[in-house]
Design an enzyme around this catalytic site. Structure first.
Site, PDB file in Angstrom:
ATOM      1  CB  CYS A  27     104.936  33.535   9.665  1.00 46.04           C
ATOM      2  SG  CYS A  27     103.865  34.911   9.288  1.00 46.04           S
ATOM      3  CE  LYS A  36      78.562  26.021  18.388  1.00 45.48           C
ATOM      4  NZ  LYS A  36      77.781  26.441  17.215  1.00 45.48           N
TER       5      LYS A  36
HETATM    6  C1  G6P Z   1      75.540  19.962  16.001  1.00 42.86           C
HETATM    7  C2  G6P Z   1      75.274  21.456  16.034  1.00 42.86           C
HETATM    8  C3  G6P Z   1      75.180  22.023  14.618  1.00 42.86           C
HETATM    9  C4  G6P Z   1      76.426  21.673  13.842  1.00 42.86           C
HETATM   10  C5  G6P Z   1      76.692  20.164  13.832  1.00 42.86           C
HETATM   11  C6  G6P Z   1      78.045  19.815  13.263  1.00 42.86           C
HETATM   12  O1  G6P Z   1      74.416  19.290  15.545  1.00 42.86           O
HETATM   13  O2  G6P Z   1      74.067  21.729  16.746  1.00 42.86           O
HETATM   14  O3  G6P Z   1      75.005  23.425  14.671  1.00 42.86           O
HETATM   15  O4  G6P Z   1      76.302  22.127  12.528  1.00 42.86           O
HETATM   16  O5  G6P Z   1      76.685  19.660  15.176  1.00 42.86           O
HETATM   17  O6  G6P Z   1      79.019  20.333  14.102  1.00 42.86           O
HETATM   18  P1  G6P Z   1      80.507  20.617  13.685  1.00 42.86           P
HETATM   19  O7  G6P Z   1      81.139  21.125  14.960  1.00 42.86           O
HETATM   20  O8  G6P Z   1      81.106  19.317  13.252  1.00 42.86           O
HETATM   21  O9  G6P Z   1      80.505  21.631  12.609  1.00 42.86           O
END
Ligand code: G6P
Length: 602
Positions: free
Chosen positions: A2, A597
C-alpha cells in the site's frame, strides 16, 4: 504494497494528494480513498479499482481544503471492497487514518476494542489502529497516537488526522517507509519519494519509532522506542490454554504459513507481490548468484531455499552458517545478492556476516520475523515472514514462515527469469493450499504422541531425508536434541553408507522422511540398508503409500503436494515428535538448558 499520501499547507490539498497517489501507483493496487479537511468539515471518498474510479467520484464535488490524506491499497486482510479501503475512521467519525504495513496483533486488539464498545466496519488489520487512537484521544492527536503505538505490534507508516484537533497531520513509522517533503508553509507526506519530488526539494526520511506532528507552519518529530509488547502480556494468557509455548506455536504453524502468504500471491499471473523488494526489482533481475546466510533452524530453512531457488529460479545459490561465513573470504561481485534469514533479526553471527557483505557493497536482503530488528534496519531491503511472536526457545512456526517466504522469493526471482507462467501458477496455487494441508497434518498429533511413547526409551536417533527433505532431517534432529537432550543426528539419506551405518542396530532408530517425490526410490534403498542391519525405521510418507508399511516399523502420513513444498508438511510431524518426546522425558521444553532464543553474542 500500500502507499500513503498526505498534504497540509496553504494550497488546495486534493490535487496534490491525488497526484501523490498516482505517482506511487506503479507497484500495483486495487482500491483507493482520500479524506479532505476544510476546517471542521471532513469528507471521505473511496473507490475500488483504478484511481480513475476515485477521480470520477470526486468530479463536480468541488471539494476544497488544505489538509488531506490518501491511500492506495493492495488487499491483504479482507477482500477488495469499499469497506476495506482506507481511510478508516473511529466510532465518532473524528479520527481518520491511512496505513501502509501490517498490524500483527490486530485480532487481539480488535476483540478487546469490540468488548469496550467500538464498532468495526471492515475486515482489515488497520481499522484496529484508528479505534485504539480513539480510545486514547482527549483532544491532542499526537498524544493519543503515542499511547496507541505502545500497544501495536507490526509494521506501519501511517498518517492520521482528527476533526477535533484540526489543521494537523500526525505521521508515524516503524519499518514501512514514510517521508516528509518540506516547502515554504507546506508539508507533503508519502511512502515514496516520487510523490514528493515535484513539490519539495527538502525531505525528511522518518526513522523507526519516530512520530511527526505537522501543522501548516511547523513540524515536530519525537522518537519513542516502544517497549516490546511481549513483555507486557502475562505468560499464562499468552499460552492460550496450551501447556507449553512450543505446542502453541506448533499448532500455529498453519497460521504462520497463511500470514506469510496473505496478500502476496497473484494466482492469475503465477507470480507474487513482495512489496519490500519493489525498490530493487531491477537490481534483482541482474543478480546472477545468491548467498544465503543464517544460523540454527533459520539455516535449515535457507538450505531448503537453496534447493528451491536453484531448481525453480535457475539461480546458483549457496548457504552458509553465520559463524563460518563471517570468517571466510567469500568471493562476491556486484551480481551477487546476500540473503540473511533470521527469526529474531538479532543473531550476532548472522549480523556480522551481513555487515561484512555490506562492506563489500553487494545487495543485502533480509528475511526476518521481528519487525524493526537490527537485521531489518541494516539490510538494504527485506521481506517479513509475519510469523508473530515466537516465545519457546526452540524455533518452530518461524521455520514455516521462512519456508513460505523462500518459496515466494523463488517465484519472484523465477518469474523475473525463465520460470514459465504455468509453473508460476502451479507453485502459487499449491502454496495457497498449504495452510489447509498443514491443518490436516496437525490432526496426527494424537498418533505422534503414541509413537513418542513407543520410542521414548531410545537414546540415539538418526533423521534422514534427501533433496528438499534433507534440511528437514537436520531440523528434526536439531529439535529433538534441543528440547529432549537425546542424541540425534540428521543425515542426507545417501550419506549413511559413508559412515553412520556403522552405528545402526536395533537400539538406534531412524526417522526417514520419504514423501512420494523424485528421490523416493533412493530413500527406499537407504531404508533398506538400515533394515538389513536390524535398524528400526519410522517413516514420514505421502498419503496413499501403503507399500512402505511392508518395509518400515511405523509410518505417519502427510498429504500430497508439490515436491518443493513437502518440507512445510513433513517438518510439522517432526516438531510434534520432538515435543512429545520431551514431554515424556520431563524436560523444560520452552527453556531448554544451555540455550537462548536469540544469541546476540558471538
Ligand atoms: C538460537 C535459537 C534457535 C534459532 C537460532 C537462530 O540458537 O535457539 O532456535 O534457530 O538462534 O536464530 P534467528 O533468530 O537468527 O533465526
Amino acid at each position: 504494497m500500500c502507499r500513503v499520501s498526505g498534504y497540509i499547507g496553504k494550497k488546495e490539498a486534493l490535487p496534490i494528494v491525488m497526484d501523490g497517489l498516482r505517482r506511487q501507483s506503479y507497484g500495483g493496487y486495487d482500491s483507493s480513498g482520500i479524506l479532505i479537511g476544510a476546517g471542521f468539515n471532513l469528507v471521505c471518498v473511496k473507490a475500488v479499482g483504478k484511481l480513475e474510479n476515485l477521480e470520477k467520484k470526486l468530479e463536480n464535488r468541488n471539494l476544497k481544503g488544505n489538509w488531506a490524506i490518501g491511500h492506495i491499497r493492495w488487499a491483504s486482510h479482507g477482500g477488495v471492497t469499499e469497506a476495506n479501503t482506507h481511510p478508516f475512521w473511529d466510532c465518532k467519525k473524528n479520527i481518520y487514518l491511512v496505513h501502509n504495513g501490517i498490524i500483527e496483533n490486530y485480532q487481539e486488539l480488535k476483540d478487546k476494542l469490540i468488548k469496550e464498545g467500538h464498532q468495526f466496519i471492515s475486515e482489515t488489520d488497520t481499522e484496529a489502529t484508528v479505534h485504539l487512537i480513539e480510545k486514547y484521544f482527549q483532544g491532542n492527536l499526537e498524544e493519543a497516537v503515542r499511547k496507541a503505538l505502545k500497544e501495536i505490534r507490526g509494521t506501519y507508516g501511517f498518517i492520521v488526522i482528527a476533526r477535533d484537533d484540526p489543521q494537523k497531520i500526525v505521521a508515524a513509522r516503524l519499518s514501512s517507509p514514510l517521508l516528509i517533503g518540506i516547502n515554504q508553509d507546506e508539508y507533503i507526506v508519502a511512502s515514496d519519494p516520487t510523490a514528493i519530488a515535484p513539490y519539495a526539494r527538502k525531505i525528511i526520511n522518518l526513522d523507526d519509532y519516530e512520530i511527526a506532528t505537522i501543522t501548516p507552519n511547523d513540524l515536530f518529530i519525537i522518537k519513542e522506542k516502544v517497549p516490546e509488547i511481549l513483555e507486557l502480556i502475562p505468560e499464562v494468557a499468552e499460552k492460550a490454554g496450551f501447556p507449553h509455548f512450543m505446542l502453541k506455536e506448533i499448532m500455529e504453524e498453519p497460521e504462520a504459513i497463511e500470514n506469510a502468504i496473505r496478500g502476496r500471491l497473484i494466482p492469475e499471473e503465477g507470480s507474487v507481490k513482495l512489496g519490500g523488494l519493489d525498490s530493487v526489482s531491477q537490481k534483482l533481475r541482474e543478480v546472477k548468484r545468491l548467498i544465503l546466510v543464517a544460523c540454527g533452524t533459520a539455516h535449515y530453512a535457507a538450505r531448503v531455499g537453496e534447493y528451491m531457488l536453484e531448481e525453480y529460479a535457475g539461480l546458483p545459490a549457496e548457504v552458509d552458517i553465520g559463524s563460518e561465513f563471517r570468517y571466510r573470504k567469500p568471493v562476491v561481485d556486484k551480481e551477487t545478492c546476500a540473503v540473511f534469514v533470521s527469526q529474531s533479526g538479532e543473531t550476532a553471527d548472522t549480523l556480522a556476516a551481513l555487515r561484512e557483505m555490506k562492506e563489500k557493497g553487494i545487495l543485502t536482503l533480509g528475511i526476518t520475523n521481528v519487525v524493526g530488528s537490527s537485521q531489518t534496519r541494516e539490510t538494504e531491503v527485506g521481506v517479513y515472514t509475519r510469523s508473530g511472536p515466537e516465545i519457546a526457545v526452540a524455533s518452530t512456526k518461524a521455520f514455516l514462515g521462512q519456508l513460505a517466504t523462500l518459496a515466494m522469493f523463488t517465484v519472484y526471482l523465477g518469474r523475473q527469469r525463465e520460470m514459465a507462467l504455468v509453473m508460476g501458477k502451479r507453485i502459487v496455487s499449491e502454496l495457497s493450499k498449504i495452510p489447509e494441508l498443514a491443518r490436516e497434518v496437525l490432526k496426527s498429533a494424537p498418533e505422534i504422541k503414541k509413537l513418542a511413547k513407543k520410542y521414548r526409551d531410545f537414546k540415539n536417533f538418526f533423521f534422514i531425508g534427501r533433496k528438499y527433505n534433507y534440511p528437514v532431517a537436520l531440523e528434526g534432529a536439531l529439535k529433538l536434541k534441543e528440547i529432549s537432550y537425546l542424541h540425534a543426528e540428521g543425515y542426507a539419506g545417501g550419506e549413511l553408507k559413508h559412515g553412520p551405518l556403522a552405528l545402526i542396530d536395533e537400539n538406534f532408530p531412524t526417522i526417514a522422511i520419504c514423501p512420494s517425490d523424485s528421490v523416493y526410490e533412493k530413500m527406499v534403498s537407504n531404508i533398506q540398508e538400515i533394515k538389513a542391519r536390524n535398524g528400526r525405521v519410522l517413516a514420514v510418507a505421502t498419503e496413499g503409500n501403503e507399500e512402505i508399511k511392508k518395509l518400515v516399523d511405523d509410518v505417519i502420513y502427510i498429504p500430497k503436494t508439490l515436491e518443493m513444498l513437502t518440507p512445510m508438511l513433513s517438518v510439522i510431524l517432526l516438531h510434534l515428535f520432538a515435543y512429545y518426546m520431551a514431554v515424556l522425558l520431563g524436560t523444560d521444553i520452552d527453556r531448554p538448558k544451555h540455550l537462548a532464543k536469540s544469541v546476540t553474542v558471538e
